[in-house]
Scaffold this motif. Structure first.
Motif, PDB file in Angstrom:
ATOM      1  N   VAL A  41      27.854  42.855  35.890  1.00 24.36           N
ATOM      2  CA  VAL A  41      27.102  41.643  35.568  1.00 24.36           C
ATOM      3  C   VAL A  41      26.951  41.481  34.056  1.00 24.36           C
ATOM      4  O   VAL A  41      27.091  40.372  33.512  1.00 24.36           O
ATOM      5  CB  VAL A  41      25.729  41.677  36.260  1.00 24.36           C
ATOM      6  N   ALA A  42      26.674  42.574  33.353  1.00 24.75           N
ATOM      7  CA  ALA A  42      26.503  42.507  31.899  1.00 24.75           C
ATOM      8  C   ALA A  42      27.787  42.028  31.224  1.00 24.75           C
ATOM      9  O   ALA A  42      27.747  41.247  30.258  1.00 24.75           O
ATOM     10  CB  ALA A  42      26.096  43.875  31.353  1.00 24.75           C
ATOM     11  N   GLN A  43      28.937  42.473  31.710  1.00 27.85           N
ATOM     12  CA  GLN A  43      30.206  42.002  31.140  1.00 27.85           C
ATOM     13  C   GLN A  43      30.341  40.492  31.276  1.00 27.85           C
ATOM     14  O   GLN A  43      30.708  39.790  30.325  1.00 27.85           O
ATOM     15  CB  GLN A  43      31.377  42.671  31.858  1.00 27.85           C
ATOM     16  N   LEU A  44      30.048  39.998  32.482  1.00 31.45           N
ATOM     17  CA  LEU A  44      30.239  38.576  32.746  1.00 31.45           C
ATOM     18  C   LEU A  44      29.258  37.712  31.957  1.00 31.45           C
ATOM     19  O   LEU A  44      29.576  36.568  31.598  1.00 31.45           O
ATOM     20  CB  LEU A  44      30.095  38.308  34.241  1.00 31.45           C
ATOM     21  N   ILE A  45      28.069  38.261  31.661  1.00 25.02           N
ATOM     22  CA  ILE A  45      27.075  37.495  30.906  1.00 25.02           C
ATOM     23  C   ILE A  45      27.295  37.617  29.409  1.00 25.02           C
ATOM     24  O   ILE A  45      27.299  36.609  28.683  1.00 25.02           O
ATOM     25  CB  ILE A  45      25.652  37.971  31.277  1.00 25.02           C
ATOM     26  N   LEU A  46      27.485  38.844  28.921  1.00 24.53           N
ATOM     27  CA  LEU A  46      27.505  39.084  27.478  1.00 24.53           C
ATOM     28  C   LEU A  46      28.879  38.855  26.847  1.00 24.53           C
ATOM     29  O   LEU A  46      28.969  38.477  25.679  1.00 24.53           O
ATOM     30  CB  LEU A  46      27.041  40.515  27.179  1.00 24.53           C
ATOM     31  N   VAL A  47      29.941  39.106  27.594  1.00 24.33           N
ATOM     32  CA  VAL A  47      31.289  38.830  27.084  1.00 24.33           C
ATOM     33  C   VAL A  47      31.774  37.496  27.618  1.00 24.33           C
ATOM     34  O   VAL A  47      32.266  36.657  26.870  1.00 24.33           O
ATOM     35  CB  VAL A  47      32.259  39.972  27.463  1.00 24.33           C
ATOM     36  N   GLY A  48      31.637  37.305  28.906  1.00 24.75           N
ATOM     37  CA  GLY A  48      31.964  36.007  29.505  1.00 24.75           C
ATOM     38  C   GLY A  48      33.405  35.938  29.967  1.00 24.75           C
ATOM     39  O   GLY A  48      34.309  36.448  29.295  1.00 24.75           O
ATOM     40  N   PRO A  49      33.639  35.296  31.103  1.00 26.81           N
ATOM     41  CA  PRO A  49      35.001  35.176  31.620  1.00 26.81           C
ATOM     42  C   PRO A  49      35.869  34.198  30.849  1.00 26.81           C
ATOM     43  O   PRO A  49      37.086  34.168  31.049  1.00 26.81           O
ATOM     44  CB  PRO A  49      34.787  34.708  33.064  1.00 26.81           C
ATOM     45  N   GLY A  50      35.267  33.403  29.964  1.00 27.01           N
ATOM     46  CA  GLY A  50      36.045  32.400  29.244  1.00 27.01           C
ATOM     47  C   GLY A  50      36.708  32.892  27.977  1.00 27.01           C
ATOM     48  O   GLY A  50      37.426  32.130  27.315  1.00 27.01           O
ATOM     49  N   LEU A  51      36.496  34.164  27.606  1.00 24.23           N
ATOM     50  CA  LEU A  51      37.108  34.684  26.384  1.00 24.23           C
ATOM     51  C   LEU A  51      38.621  34.762  26.562  1.00 24.23           C
ATOM     52  O   LEU A  51      39.128  35.388  27.485  1.00 24.23           O
ATOM     53  CB  LEU A  51      36.543  36.072  26.086  1.00 24.23           C
ATOM     54  N   LEU A  98      41.036  36.284  35.910  1.00 25.18           N
ATOM     55  CA  LEU A  98      41.452  37.624  35.497  1.00 25.18           C
ATOM     56  C   LEU A  98      40.270  38.411  34.948  1.00 25.18           C
ATOM     57  O   LEU A  98      40.098  39.604  35.266  1.00 25.18           O
ATOM     58  CB  LEU A  98      42.553  37.515  34.444  1.00 25.18           C
ATOM     59  N   ARG A  99      39.425  37.770  34.139  1.00 25.74           N
ATOM     60  CA  ARG A  99      38.258  38.454  33.577  1.00 25.74           C
ATOM     61  C   ARG A  99      37.286  38.893  34.688  1.00 25.74           C
ATOM     62  O   ARG A  99      36.773  40.022  34.664  1.00 25.74           O
ATOM     63  CB  ARG A  99      37.529  37.538  32.601  1.00 25.74           C
ATOM     64  N   VAL A 100      37.029  38.031  35.643  1.00 25.91           N
ATOM     65  CA  VAL A 100      36.121  38.391  36.726  1.00 25.91           C
ATOM     66  C   VAL A 100      36.705  39.546  37.539  1.00 25.91           C
ATOM     67  O   VAL A 100      36.002  40.506  37.891  1.00 25.91           O
ATOM     68  CB  VAL A 100      35.844  37.171  37.624  1.00 25.91           C
ATOM     69  N   TYR A 101      37.985  39.466  37.841  1.00 24.45           N
ATOM     70  CA  TYR A 101      38.656  40.535  38.577  1.00 24.45           C
ATOM     71  C   TYR A 101      38.524  41.868  37.850  1.00 24.45           C
ATOM     72  O   TYR A 101      38.179  42.894  38.451  1.00 24.45           O
ATOM     73  CB  TYR A 101      40.122  40.139  38.752  1.00 24.45           C
ATOM     74  N   LEU A 102      38.766  41.881  36.539  1.00 25.27           N
ATOM     75  CA  LEU A 102      38.703  43.131  35.781  1.00 25.27           C
ATOM     76  C   LEU A 102      37.266  43.627  35.636  1.00 25.27           C
ATOM     77  O   LEU A 102      37.023  44.838  35.631  1.00 25.27           O
ATOM     78  CB  LEU A 102      39.341  42.937  34.404  1.00 25.27           C
ATOM     79  N   ALA A 103      36.313  42.716  35.504  1.00 27.64           N
ATOM     80  CA  ALA A 103      34.912  43.135  35.420  1.00 27.64           C
ATOM     81  C   ALA A 103      34.467  43.828  36.703  1.00 27.64           C
ATOM     82  O   ALA A 103      33.816  44.883  36.669  1.00 27.64           O
ATOM     83  CB  ALA A 103      34.021  41.925  35.126  1.00 27.64           C
ATOM     84  N   VAL A 104      34.811  43.242  37.829  1.00 32.13           N
ATOM     85  CA  VAL A 104      34.455  43.859  39.119  1.00 32.13           C
ATOM     86  C   VAL A 104      35.182  45.189  39.283  1.00 32.13           C
ATOM     87  O   VAL A 104      34.601  46.195  39.704  1.00 32.13           O
ATOM     88  CB  VAL A 104      34.793  42.904  40.277  1.00 32.13           C
ATOM     89  N   LEU A 105      36.457  45.214  38.928  1.00 28.67           N
ATOM     90  CA  LEU A 105      37.250  46.429  39.087  1.00 28.67           C
ATOM     91  C   LEU A 105      36.743  47.547  38.173  1.00 28.67           C
ATOM     92  O   LEU A 105      36.692  48.717  38.573  1.00 28.67           O
ATOM     93  CB  LEU A 105      38.715  46.118  38.778  1.00 28.67           C
ATOM     94  N   PHE A 141      32.745  45.260  25.904  1.00 30.81           N
ATOM     95  CA  PHE A 141      33.780  44.352  25.395  1.00 30.81           C
ATOM     96  C   PHE A 141      35.091  44.560  26.138  1.00 30.81           C
ATOM     97  O   PHE A 141      35.794  43.591  26.469  1.00 30.81           O
ATOM     98  CB  PHE A 141      33.967  44.584  23.897  1.00 30.81           C
ATOM     99  N   TYR A 142      35.439  45.819  26.403  1.00 26.35           N
ATOM    100  CA  TYR A 142      36.730  46.100  27.027  1.00 26.35           C
ATOM    101  C   TYR A 142      36.659  46.235  28.543  1.00 26.35           C
ATOM    102  O   TYR A 142      37.702  46.416  29.187  1.00 26.35           O
ATOM    103  CB  TYR A 142      37.346  47.363  26.410  1.00 26.35           C
ATOM    104  N   GLY A 143      35.455  46.109  29.120  1.00 25.92           N
ATOM    105  CA  GLY A 143      35.365  46.152  30.574  1.00 25.92           C
ATOM    106  C   GLY A 143      36.210  45.087  31.253  1.00 25.92           C
ATOM    107  O   GLY A 143      36.979  45.395  32.175  1.00 25.92           O
ATOM    108  N   PRO A 144      36.127  43.805  30.842  1.00 21.27           N
ATOM    109  CA  PRO A 144      36.939  42.771  31.474  1.00 21.27           C
ATOM    110  C   PRO A 144      38.257  42.514  30.751  1.00 21.27           C
ATOM    111  O   PRO A 144      38.892  41.472  30.946  1.00 21.27           O
ATOM    112  CB  PRO A 144      36.025  41.543  31.378  1.00 21.27           C
ATOM    113  N   ALA A 145      38.688  43.452  29.898  1.00 19.04           N
ATOM    114  CA  ALA A 145      39.891  43.264  29.089  1.00 19.04           C
ATOM    115  C   ALA A 145      41.100  43.905  29.757  1.00 19.04           C
ATOM    116  O   ALA A 145      40.987  44.949  30.417  1.00 19.04           O
ATOM    117  CB  ALA A 145      39.698  43.856  27.701  1.00 19.04           C
ATOM    118  N   ALA A 146      42.250  43.289  29.584  1.00 22.60           N
ATOM    119  CA  ALA A 146      43.507  43.843  30.094  1.00 22.60           C
ATOM    120  C   ALA A 146      44.052  44.837  29.070  1.00 22.60           C
ATOM    121  O   ALA A 146      45.080  44.611  28.429  1.00 22.60           O
ATOM    122  CB  ALA A 146      44.505  42.719  30.347  1.00 22.60           C
ATOM    123  N   MET A 147      43.346  45.944  28.936  1.00 22.63           N
ATOM    124  CA  MET A 147      43.676  46.991  27.971  1.00 22.63           C
ATOM    125  C   MET A 147      43.564  48.349  28.661  1.00 22.63           C
ATOM    126  O   MET A 147      42.808  48.512  29.622  1.00 22.63           O
ATOM    127  CB  MET A 147      42.738  46.913  26.762  1.00 22.63           C
TER     128      MET A 147
END
Length: 497
Positions: A41-51, A98-105, A141-147
């Protein structure tokens, strides 16, 4: 094991109900699940899926993507991230999805990696370890990142924990599979990081001549590393050539003191190369210097409790994982040390737990109050750094979006080719292929670019006000968001420009 790990493991198993919701509540799994859910949840709020996607992300995502042709895949990279994101990128171009998928994963990955350690540490310690790691700005920052680096961290923690379980209980077959899975995850993401991280485990096997966990560990490393080695011979002229090229791209591996570079990157710089500028404010660096002190305190606690191995081994793996990034490269990126931070998190949390509780489990009110104030300040600093990093990064990626829109307006649409400065990320945003005749991503020649320009819309990108690349002299120039766009003459039969 001499330090009581075996007895602790068996005792933990006997005291825990076998199945059902009661077991989930009794063994503290709900704490770990809550931390993992909060992390997502923190990833989706503080980083956001729109980055928007960053430079490296566009390389990984483009390998299996409906958005753009595959970008050049340089020698140091591995295929793990591309496979990780393929369930989304193979059919969708939505960055938000993609961001939501990676945040959950990533939340699930944190949960599973911590669960492995339930036999060695109380649920509260593990939950605190997860919270400490998840609250770092670089983790969020890197939780929802494809890294790859966060996934190396999850693989490392799971692998070390399962390795300890397999050695403590020869009947634990699930632990052997966990060793293999953790090692494979590391190796698919970054093979060299996997070897550095697993080095203490390999030394333990050699010293004790215990071959039982050896096959899963070596087999897991071989799955990702084997693919990387095969690709070296197919695409890079052999393993030695690939390693040499990877070293060159990273500035030449050798003795380089990069500790100060890592410190400068703590202000939210995702890549510090060249790493110049003033050292950050001590408030920003405080947690970094506190880590080794608290980790040492955690080891002292473990020695006193006669359970040294479950603390010593992750500390040893953290040390070997950190070594190349602190002493062998001449630049820094904070994500490089994510596996180190996660491996240190459990010993640090154990030290803090014993700091605020008495031997009989009662709370030390004064120590708990001081710690609460310190953690509140730490969280505030991490939030400020994360907020600045997200704002700065979002601005850069909005520029790439504007440049892509300008290129489309000027008639550069798929199929098309971009080359020059920032060609790789801009090409992904535009839907074009990318190629460069020089630099770290050499994939063509100037003659090859000229031939392609005769077939499809082609543009060269350069810094604003600077000269175009030699092969683009005479091409029309259009300013864009922080770049000059040099457009090749329209291909024969194409009247778009």
């Amino acid at each position: 094991m001499a330090d009581g790990t075996n007895a602790m493991l068996v005792g933990a198993r006997r005291s825990t109900p076998a199945t059902g919701p009661a077991s989930w509540r009794a063994d503290g799994s709900w704490l770990l699940a809550a931390v993992a859910a909060a992390f997502t949840v923190a990833q989706l709020i503080l980083v956001g899926p729109g980055l928007g996607l960053g430079w490296d992300e566009t390389v990984y995502v483009s390998q299996i993507s409906a958005q753009a042709p595959p970008a050049f895949f340089s020698a140091p990279r591995a295929r793990g991230v591309s496979l990780l994101v393929a369930p989304v990128t193979s059919w969708s171009t939505s960055t938000e999805l993609l961001r939501v998928y990676l945040a959950v994963l990533s939340g699930l990955g944190l949960h599973l990696a911590l669960r492995v350690w339930r036999c060695f540490f109380p649920p509260g310690v593990l939950a605190a370890a997860g919270a400490l790691f998840a609250s770092l700005w670089v983790t969020l920052f890197y939780g929802p990142a494809a890294m790859p680096n966060l996934w190396v961290a999850f693989g490392a923690l799971a692998c070390v924990g399962c390795f300890l379980r397999a050695r403590a209980d020869r009947g634990d077959r699930a632990a052997l599979w966990g060793v293999a899975a953790g090692a494979a995850l590391m190796a698919w993401m970054r093979p060299t990081d996997a070897v550095w991280t697993a080095l203490p485990l390999l030394l333990v096997l050699i010293a004790t001549r215990d071959g039982r966990p050896a096959l899963p560990l070596l087999g897991g490393l071989a799955t990702g590393g084997g693919q990387w080695i095969i690709e070296a011979y197919l695409s890079h002229g052999g393993l030695g050539q690939r390693l040499s090229e990877a070293s060159r791209i990273q500035g030449g591996l050798g003795w380089h003191m990069a500790v100060d570079d890592q410190l400068r990157s703590l202000v939210g710089r995702t890549l510090c190369r060249p790493c110049t500028g003033a050292t950050p404010d001590p408030v920003i660096m405080a947690w970094w210097f506190a880590l080794p002190v608290l980790a040492a305190a955690g080891l002292a606690v473990a020695v006193g409790a006669r359970r040294t191995t479950p603390t010593l081994l992750p500390l040893a793996c953290a040390a070997t994982a950190a070594a190349p990034y602190l002493f062998m490269i001449e630049y820094a990126a904070p994500r490089f040390l994510l596996p180190v931070y996660l491996l240190l998190a459990i010993p640090v949390a154990d030290a803090l737990y014993h700091l605020v509780t008495t031997p009989d489990g009662r709370l030390r009110a004064t120590a708990a109050g001081v710690l609460a104030v310190g953690l509140a300040g730490h969280l505030a600093v991490q939030y400020v750094v994360l907020d600045r990093a997200v704002d700065r990064t979002a601005a850069d990626r909005r520029d790439w979006t504007r440049t892509a829109a300008d290129l489309h307006r000027l008639g550069v649409r798929p199929p098309c080719l971009l080359t020059g400065t920032e060609a790789i990320p801009v090409a992904y945003y535009t839907g074009c292929a990318s190629a460069n005749p020089r630099g770290h991503n050499v994939s063509t020649t100037e003659e090859g670019i000229a031939r392609t320009a005769g077939r499809v819309p082609t543009a060269a990108l350069s810094p604003p006000g600077g000269p175009p690349p030699p092969y683009a002299r005479g091409w029309r120039t259009h300013p864009s968001a922080g770049l000059d766009l040099h457009l090749a003459p329209s291909p024969a039969g194409d009247g778009t420009r």
